[in-house]
Design an enzyme around this catalytic site. Structure first.
Site, PDB file in Angstrom:
ATOM      1  N   GLU A 334       0.926  -1.145   0.200  1.00 40.86           N
ATOM      2  CA  GLU A 334      -0.082   0.112   0.097  1.00 40.86           C
ATOM      3  C   GLU A 334       1.013   1.245   0.006  1.00 40.86           C
ATOM      4  O   GLU A 334       1.820   1.528   0.832  1.00 40.86           O
ATOM      5  CB  GLU A 334      -0.938   0.191   1.217  1.00 40.86           C
ATOM      6  CG  GLU A 334      -2.343  -0.780   1.211  1.00 40.86           C
ATOM      7  CD  GLU A 334      -2.910  -0.610   2.406  1.00 40.86           C
ATOM      8  OE1 GLU A 334      -3.906  -1.293   2.642  1.00 40.86           O
ATOM      9  OE2 GLU A 334      -2.667   0.199   3.339  1.00 40.86           O
ATOM     10  N   CYS A 335       0.640   2.080  -0.738  1.00 40.34           N
ATOM     11  CA  CYS A 335       1.216   3.496  -0.914  1.00 40.34           C
ATOM     12  C   CYS A 335       2.593   3.408  -0.842  1.00 40.34           C
ATOM     13  O   CYS A 335       3.422   3.081  -1.735  1.00 40.34           O
ATOM     14  CB  CYS A 335       0.475   4.538   0.253  1.00 40.34           C
ATOM     15  SG  CYS A 335       0.717   6.092  -0.106  1.00 40.34           S
ATOM     16  N   GLY A 336       3.186   4.001   0.411  1.00 43.44           N
ATOM     17  CA  GLY A 336       4.829   3.961   0.769  1.00 43.44           C
ATOM     18  C   GLY A 336       5.422   2.423   0.355  1.00 43.44           C
ATOM     19  O   GLY A 336       6.704   2.489  -0.029  1.00 43.44           O
TER      20      GLY A 336
END
Length: 478
Positions: A334-336
């Site tokens: 997710e994301c980072g």
């Protein structure tokens, strides 16, 4: 019962007031269960560290009403006091609606409101502000107002007199003080591990609360409901799953956890354990190898962009990540966490650093993306199936450059990657986002698995398949 802290807008002092009350109650020897409305990770970490027990997010959009009610009654009844920090302004929800707002959650849980107002540079006008917010939803119970940023004794007297006709009692007055400011950066407040002398700061917050808040009048509202905890929210939203056999030790799932990867709801780990996984922490920043026996990985969001140089030098961790992908282990990012999988990550000074190179492309600072998204799956990943629909949340400054401009002709063949989601949201154009194949899920979208329990169940099942000797040997064969 419990108390929900609301405000006219972000930046009014909800987090400061929540921390002050939690610190004061803890200093009195009371156990406190904290909750946070909305998708926030950072306020929740501060409250959880201060109270000594995980802060639980209450987000009807991400988690759904059944989970929200069960979570509040399960964890909220297990302590002496219960405190809920609201989100943004009292009525701010999805787009122009109140869906997902502090007011929405207050109605669902029938909680009284403690309204905190940034009173700096305000006088008698505060009466219209407080009365206007109350009158917009007269069915909501209000217990009083806390004034934040008051500059002097005279200022306090003026504000208190102005509020008297409203019938709203002033239950605290926090002075204007730079020393009370909470440090922050581009995605919000600093995590507790990065705040200098955090425990000493907590003692200061307790002293502020006991001196400037009417804790004795607030305590009856904060005291948790009598009786034992309600049923487990995991059983409430996923009651039909068959427990794993006692002889089955379960697959090992490695979760990246350090300063670069710290955006993780406590329920993500708990859901994986609920479905039989054994969880091991893993720090790419410390250049650790994957835990022994790892059969799947979770790469949460955080701040990898602030640690590009260190991550680029973590040859052992990056190599282990590439090897895990090559062996066909399921990876959820997710994301980072997705940034770690890219070929290149640019730091805030726009310096490029090599990452794992599992995904094509480079990430650098770009347009800010914030808000809830409705997502329809374009294809399959380890946790979603085509055309499934979920609600998630985007919150990032970094963007990924188009992969076609950064493709390496000499790269080894890899499973075909397809867009993961078709995203839509209030006031934003519909677009495709994320990359996936059958063993990889990489997206900007943050999900709370309590609203999608089939996802952790599928991830554990995929990890269980990946650890089977026959599967592993077939994937390693030419």
């Amino acid at each position: 019962m419990g108390l929900i802290i609301a405000a006219p807008r972000s930046g009014s002092g909800k987090t400061l007031l929540s921390l002050c009350l939690t610190a004061a109650l803890s200093q009195r020897g009371l156990t406190v269960q904290t909750f946070k409305v909305g998708p926030d990770y950072l306020d929740s970490q501060l409250l959880g560290t201060l109270s000594g027990r995980p802060c639980r997010n209450l987000d009807p959009l991400l988690c759904g009403k059944p989970w929200l009610l069960a979570a509040f009654h399960h964890w909220g009844r297990a302590t002496d006091a219960c405190l809920v920090e609201g989100v943004m302004g009292l009525y701010d929800g999805l787009g122009p609606s109140q869906e997902g707002s502090t007011a929405h959650v207050a109605r669902l849980l029938n909680l009284p409101l403690l309204f905190v107002v940034d009173a700096a540079r305000q006088g008698a006008s505060i009466r219209a502000l407080a009365a206007g917010f109350r009158d917009q939803a007269p069915e909501l119970p209000w217990c009083g107002v806390v004034l934040n940023g008051v500059g002097s004794r005279r200022h306090r007297q003026l504000l208190t007199a102005a509020l008297e006709p409203t019938g709203l009692p002033v239950l605290g007055v926090l002075p204007r003080s730079e020393a009370m400011a909470l440090p922050s950066r581009h995605l919000g407040l600093l995590p507790p591990g990065e705040i200098h002398h955090f425990q000493a700061r907590c003692r200061q917050l307790a002293a502020v609360a006991l001196r400037h808040l009417d804790v004795d009048r607030l305590l009856p509202h904060l005291q948790a409901s009598r009786g034992g905890p309600g049923p487990s929210p995991f059983l409430v939203v996923s009651p039909t799953d068959v427990p794993r056999p006692a002889a089955d030790p379960g697959p090992v799932l490695a979760i990246a956890r350090d300063r670069a990867f710290c955006f993780l709801y406590p329920e993500q780990r708990e859901w994986l354990e609920y479905y039989g996984a054994r969880i091991q922490g893993w720090s790419p920043l410390a250049d650790q190898p994957l835990p022994r026996g790892t059969a799947g990985l979770v790469l949460p969001g955080g701040y990898p962009e602030l640690h590009g140089a260190t991550l680029a030098q973590a040859a052992r961790s990056l190599g282990a990540l590439r090897a895990a992908h090559g062996r066909g282990l399921p990876i959820y990012a997710e994301c980072g966490g997705m940034l770690l999988l890219l070929r290149t990550l640019h730091d805030p000074e726009n310096r490029p650093w090599p990452m794992a190179g599992i995904l094509p492309g480079a990430a650098c600072r770009g347009a800010f993306q914030l808000g809830y998204r409705r997502a329809s799956a374009c294809g399959a990943s380890p946790v979603v199936r085509p055309r499934e629909q979920v609600v998630g949340h985007e919150f990032h400054h970094w963007q990924v450059a188009p992969a076609r401009t950064l493709r390496d002709p000499g790269a080894k063949p890899a499973p075909p990657l397809r867009p993961l989601w078709q995203l839509s949201g209030w006031g934003v154009p519909t677009r495709r986002e994320g990359l996936a194949h059958g063993r990889l899920h990489a997206s900007w979208l943050h999900l709370h698995w309590s609203g999608q329990p089939r996802m952790p169940r599928r991830l554990v099942a995929a990890a269980r398949r990946a650890q089977e000797p026959g599967v592993r040997s077939r994937r390693n064969s030419p």
